[in-house]
Design a protein around this motif. Structure first.
Motif, short mmCIF file in Angstrom:
data_model
loop_
_atom_site.label_atom_id
_atom_site.label_comp_id
_atom_site.label_asym_id
_atom_site.label_seq_id
_atom_site.Cartn_x
_atom_site.Cartn_y
_atom_site.Cartn_z
N HIS A 6 47.72 -7.60 39.36
CA HIS A 6 48.97 -6.96 39.75
C HIS A 6 48.88 -6.30 41.13
O HIS A 6 49.90 -6.06 41.77
CB HIS A 6 49.38 -5.91 38.72
CG HIS A 6 49.72 -6.48 37.38
ND1 HIS A 6 48.87 -6.39 36.30
CD2 HIS A 6 50.80 -7.17 36.95
CE1 HIS A 6 49.43 -6.99 35.26
NE2 HIS A 6 50.59 -7.47 35.62
N ARG A 49 56.26 -11.20 40.12
CA ARG A 49 55.80 -10.10 40.97
C ARG A 49 55.66 -10.64 42.39
O ARG A 49 54.90 -11.56 42.65
CB ARG A 49 54.44 -9.57 40.48
CG ARG A 49 54.43 -9.07 39.05
CD ARG A 49 54.66 -7.61 38.92
NE ARG A 49 53.81 -6.79 39.76
CZ ARG A 49 53.91 -5.46 39.80
NH1 ARG A 49 54.84 -4.85 39.08
NH2 ARG A 49 53.12 -4.75 40.56
N PRO A 237 52.17 -12.62 38.84
CA PRO A 237 51.99 -12.20 40.24
C PRO A 237 51.96 -13.40 41.18
O PRO A 237 51.26 -14.38 40.92
CB PRO A 237 50.62 -11.49 40.22
CG PRO A 237 50.25 -11.34 38.78
CD PRO A 237 50.95 -12.44 38.06
#
Length: 350
Positions: A6, A49, A237
């Motif tokens: 992340h 993300r 991500p």
């Protein structure tokens, strides 16, 4: 759960805010439209993300176009309740605004880059200070804008939780004093703003933040916290091209059985170029499709009561027999046994 993956990314919701603010401020789109994570299928997917570098670049382009205070205010105006997803409601649904901002701080990675951004809360007698720390590699003006916006966001959410506008005792900004800061005075609801401070923070009376939240619903906060954790745990991500390819492949797979040509078209490249890029990243089309199918089939076996035939059809296999052979190759067991155990053994290499 926050993982190393992340770091270096922010929520797509936060990136959408940056894009919307840039448009409102008249920043030419050609400067940022090509950046990783800004394709509609990624920008509008709350499970994606976006690279932090994408948001940084948009902020830098924006502050090159207008004073940093204008960007802070534009971002705050675009941040209506819900704009940042479930994270917003952590603040407004807790028993008190203080508990809400504490929950939001504990789950800050749901919106921000856990590698560079921190939200800290300090109680000191009659006062509560909320500090925003950003250690990203930003130009000075862009950094000022992000810090200014963050404090305005917290003031707005806490006021929404209290159902009245909370006036801060003071605001400190790790930024040079602008020529005019009328917009910031209006944003924070106070003239007590100190510039060139060591930290960026906003301080409230503890009594304001400890008062019961008017719309508090018992149990709701627990549900939202669980949802925030699940959202982060399942987030994808986007760090580079291979991440981008895999999210595109998954989106094509949701519509139909994925094909090389359809995926290449979605990524605006030729099929030959797509194959070459996969080779450069040490993988192949067949490996990627197989990995995607394996994840989908495992999830369907664990989370649904669909028959083996239905799962085979949904996953692009000719029949249940082909699906059983695949599961045997991956896990050394049968689909029925995998469903009974509720977990998969280490998968074989594809």
């Amino acid at each position: 759960m926050v993982s190393h993956a992340h770091q270096g990314t922010t929520s797509s919701a936060l990136t959408r805010l940056s894009v919307n603010a840039a448009r409102l401020l008249g920043v030419p789109a050609h400067g940022y439209a090509h950046l990783l994570g800004l394709a509609p299928e990624h920008l509008n997917d709350d499970l994606c993300r976006t690279p932090t570098a994408t948001s940084i670049r948009i902020a830098e382009l924006s502050t090159a176009h207008v004073p940093w205070t204008e960007l802070s205010v534009a971002l705050a105006r675009e941040s209506g309740i819900g704009a940042l997803g479930v994270w917003d409601y952590l603040i407004t649904s807790a028993p008190t605004p203080l508990e809400g901002i504490r929950d939001a701080a504990a789950h800050f990675a749901a919106v921000a880059d856990p590698g560079t951004d921190t939200l800290r809360i300090t109680e000191d007698g009659e006062h509560v200070t909320i500090s925003h720390v950003n250690q990203a590699d930003l130009t000075h003006e862009a950094a000022c804008a992000i810090r200014g916006y963050a404090l305005g966001l917290y003031q707005r959410r806490l006021s929404e939780a209290a159902r009245r506008r909370l006036a801060p005792v003071r605001v400190t900004l790790a930024a040079e004093a602008p020529r005019r800061h009328d917009a910031l005075t209006e944003l924070y609801g106070t003239r007590a703003i100190d510039f060139e401070a060591p930290d960026s923070s906003i301080t409230f009376l503890a009594s304001d933040l400890k008062a019961p939240t008017p719309q508090f619903q018992p149990g709701l906060s627990t549900v939202l916290l669980r949802h925030a954790e699940q959202t982060l745990a399942t987030a994808i991500p986007l760090h580079g091209w291979l991440d981008l390819f895999r999210t595109t492949l998954a989106s094509v797979h949701d519509d139909t059985t994925p094909t090389l040509s359809a995926t290449a078209r979605r990524m605006a490249v030729s099929a030959r170029t797509l194959q070459r890029r996969l080779d450069e990243h040490g993988t192949t089309w067949n490996n990627e499709v197989e990995t995607l199918r394996r994840a989908q089939i495992t999830r369907l076996l664990h989370d649904t009561d669909l028959s083996i035939d239905a799962i085979a059809a949904r996953s692009g296999y000719a029949d249940a027999r082909a699906l059983r052979r695949a599961v045997q190759r991956w896990y050394g067991t049968t689909p029925a046994a995998l469903r009974r155990t509720g977990h998969a053994a280490p998968a074989h290499s594809v």
